[in-house]
Design an enzyme around this catalytic site. Sequence first.
Site, PDB file in Angstrom:
ATOM      1  N   ILE A 105     -31.418 129.168 -22.337  1.00  0.00           N
ATOM      2  CA  ILE A 105     -32.767 129.682 -22.080  1.00  0.00           C
ATOM      3  C   ILE A 105     -33.823 128.843 -22.792  1.00  0.00           C
ATOM      4  CG2 ILE A 105     -32.589 131.382 -23.950  1.00  0.00           C
ATOM      5  CD1 ILE A 105     -34.327 133.279 -22.142  1.00  0.00           C
ATOM      6  N   CYS A 106     -34.975 128.741 -22.158  1.00  0.00           N
ATOM      7  CA  CYS A 106     -36.172 128.148 -22.739  1.00  0.00           C
ATOM      8  C   CYS A 106     -35.997 126.644 -22.993  1.00  0.00           C
ATOM      9  CB  CYS A 106     -36.562 128.917 -24.003  1.00  0.00           C
ATOM     10  SG  CYS A 106     -38.296 128.770 -24.459  1.00  0.00           S
TER      11      CYS A 106
END
Length: 180
Positions: A105-106
């Site tokens: 994620i991210c």
Amino acid sequence: MRIAFLTAPEGVEQVELTEPWQAAVDAGHEPVLVSTQPGKIQAFDHLDKADTFPVQEVVGETSADSFGGLVLPGGVANPDFLRTDEKAVAFVRDFFEQGRPVAAICHAPWTLIEADVVRDRVLTSWPSLRTDLRNAGATWVDEQVKICDHGPNKLVTSRKPDDLKAFCETYLEVFGSEKG
């Protein structure tokens, strides 16, 4: 299933560690905090120090064989540090070589770029990684969560903390469909 959560000693975005971790626990999995050094990691809430968490296993002393899947939380500093650590990069690459599912994620896809596992894959991330991912041979999409099953394993990616609910639901569904 034992799930490795790989972080650097400092710089992981706390909510991107704790929410997927709790989701794994709630689903009956065993999350394990893996880092490059023993002791504790320092999490952050954006640029502010947040909580610390005890490291359970150390890269170089454990292997992908011990886990059914891998979660890579974000934070800007976390993947930037991990991608400069040869053992951490090798650990990540091993999950792909063994066909085990991975979720990131991210900013976490920076580590995937260094592990050279994004070529010909479709994924999402924090928008500032778009050019880095394209330059590494990936196709970047602006979606809340993306599953890519190109290659020997499934890769789940998400953009940001606002996408955590969808990220957690999706990675758990994908991991649950795998042996482990």
